[in-house]
Enzyme design. Structure first.
Site, PDB file in Angstrom:
ATOM      1  N   CYS A  71      -1.047   6.763 -12.320  1.00 29.98           N
ATOM      2  CA  CYS A  71      -2.393   6.220 -12.530  1.00 29.98           C
ATOM      3  C   CYS A  71      -2.513   5.406 -13.810  1.00 29.98           C
ATOM      4  CB  CYS A  71      -3.417   7.354 -12.524  1.00 29.98           C
ATOM      5  SG  CYS A  71      -3.832   7.937 -10.861  1.00 29.98           S
TER       6      CYS A  71
ATOM      7  N   ASP B 141      -9.435  12.515  -3.896  1.00 25.62           N
ATOM      8  CA  ASP B 141     -10.729  11.831  -3.809  1.00 25.62           C
ATOM      9  C   ASP B 141     -11.616  12.441  -2.728  1.00 25.62           C
ATOM     10  OD1 ASP B 141     -10.181  10.097  -5.859  1.00 25.62           O
ATOM     11  OD2 ASP B 141      -9.499   8.469  -4.569  1.00 25.62           O
TER      12      ASP B 141
ATOM     13  N   GLY C 143       0.670   3.622   8.976  1.00 21.23           N
ATOM     14  CA  GLY C 143       0.571   3.026   7.658  1.00 21.23           C
ATOM     15  C   GLY C 143       0.983   1.575   7.653  1.00 21.23           C
ATOM     16  N   HIS C 144       1.277   1.060   6.454  1.00 27.39           N
ATOM     17  CA  HIS C 144       1.635  -0.347   6.295  1.00 27.39           C
ATOM     18  C   HIS C 144       2.627  -0.461   5.149  1.00 27.39           C
ATOM     19  CE1 HIS C 144       1.268  -4.675   6.494  1.00 27.39           C
ATOM     20  NE2 HIS C 144       0.983  -4.731   5.191  1.00 27.39           N
TER      21      HIS C 144
END
Length: 351
Positions: free
Chosen positions: A18, A91, A138-139
């Site tokens: 992060c 989150d 996903g990608h």
């Protein structure tokens, strides 16, 4: 083709976890130029910088949407996958929801052995499974720096969701994980951290906020967020400003990873902490807080804990249950909520 063990993943990026986030000041300027959207069913958007978007599907059901990805903060591929997934899933927990569907987000260098990526994805998949959600695709793209994370969809009852605004004067503030991940990871990257410190930071980062969320959802809390890239100072400021109050924090009460203070005193502080400080210094009164502790407060956290506000009786009950349930990471009451003063956050040795 570079095989596992022939290169350290953390050396392929100038920032880790992060700490790689765009600084809050730069991000604010970017977002100011974007159009605002209105939909009566959009219960939470970008107005208060909350942890995810919440969209009402029916009177009894709302959808939470979030995504998070970043470059490696550890060298072990499987552990990196676990940390990145835990961070993204957090989150949903910070909004009071249950994760249901996750999609992988991958950026991968051509030079790295695909088997390394396979281990990263396995780590992420195991954390999704632990959360009780399903991984559904996903990608991926090619990139010079490896990056991994998740887009996560969760569900929550609209009348039971947590928001990062709503703290009231008289509330107590609880943090469910110790600070220091950015600083300890910086020490690890420099080869200066002990094995014990490295084990602790991995344990903190891979621990889901699932158990903490399951405890606090049984109580009438007033606000909640998770502490990640903007540090305790940044996410605390967002909560205080959104609630129209001031947070009074006691440095001596804040849980810190065992060797993080030592590394902070050595100057092993990530660039993200300085970005956070520059943006927030006008909003925070650090008082007589020692510099190393200030660095820990501004330190960007990866997969950090939940920051909760609740009335004192509720807060004490939550702390007792966190202890009784054997939460895997350190936690504690870190301060109180006051009527709005000059600053968003002030530090006080005695509260």
């Amino acid at each position: 083709m570079i095989k596992e063990g022939e290169i350290r993943l953390t050396q392929m990026s100038s920032a880790a976890g992060c700490a790689a986030k765009i600084g809050p000041g730069s991000l604010q300027k970017i977002l100011e130029g974007l159009p605002r959207f209105f939909d009566e069913n959009l219960l939470v958007g970008i107005e208060t910088n909350d942890d995810g978007a919440v969209y009402r599907v029916s009177d009894g059901l709302a959808l939470i949407q979030t995504l998070d990805f970043f470059p490696p903060m550890v060298d072990d591929p499987y552990t990196f996958g676990q940390v990145a997934a835990a961070n993204a899933l957090s989150d949903i927990y910070a909004m009071g929801g249950e994760p249901k569907i996750a999609l992988n987000i991958v950026a991968w260098p051509n030079c790295l052995d695909p088997q390394i990526l396979g281990k990263i994805l396995a780590g992420g998949a195991d954390k999704v499974k632990e959360a009780g959600a399903v991984l559904a695709g996903g990608h991926s793209i090619h990139d010079d720096v490896p990056k991994y994370g998740l887009s996560v969809t969760g569900f929550v009852r609209p009348d039971r969701m947590f928001k990062n605004c709503g703290a009231l004067p008289g509330d107590v503030l609880i943090l469910t994980k110790p600070l220091g991940t950015g600083i300890v990871n910086t020490a690890v990257k420099a080869g200066l951290a002990s094995e014990k410190a490295e084990r602790e930071v991995i344990q903190v980062m891979t621990c889901l906020n699932k158990k903490a969320k399951q405890i606090i959802e049984r109580y009438p809390i007033h606000s909640c967020t998770d502490v990640t890239g903007f540090g305790l100072a940044g996410h605390g400021t967002e909560m205080a400003d959104g609630s129209g109050v001031t947070f009074a924090l006691c440095p001596d009460w804040i849980p810190v990873q065992e060797e993080a203070a030592e590394y902070a005193k050595m100057g092993l502080v990530p660039e993200g902490a300085y970005r956070n400080r520059r943006f927030l210094e006008d909003k925070i009164d650090t008082g007589e807080t020692e510099v190393y502790m200030q660095d820990l407060i501004f330190d960007p956290q990866t997969s950090g804990g939940l920051l909760i506000s609740a009335d004192r009786e509720t807060g004490e009950a939550i702390l007792k249950e966190l202890k009784d349930q054997g939460l895997e990471t350190a936690y504690g009451m870190i301060g109180v909520v006051e009527k709005r003063g000059e600053k968003s956050i002030r530090f006080e040795k005695k509260l």
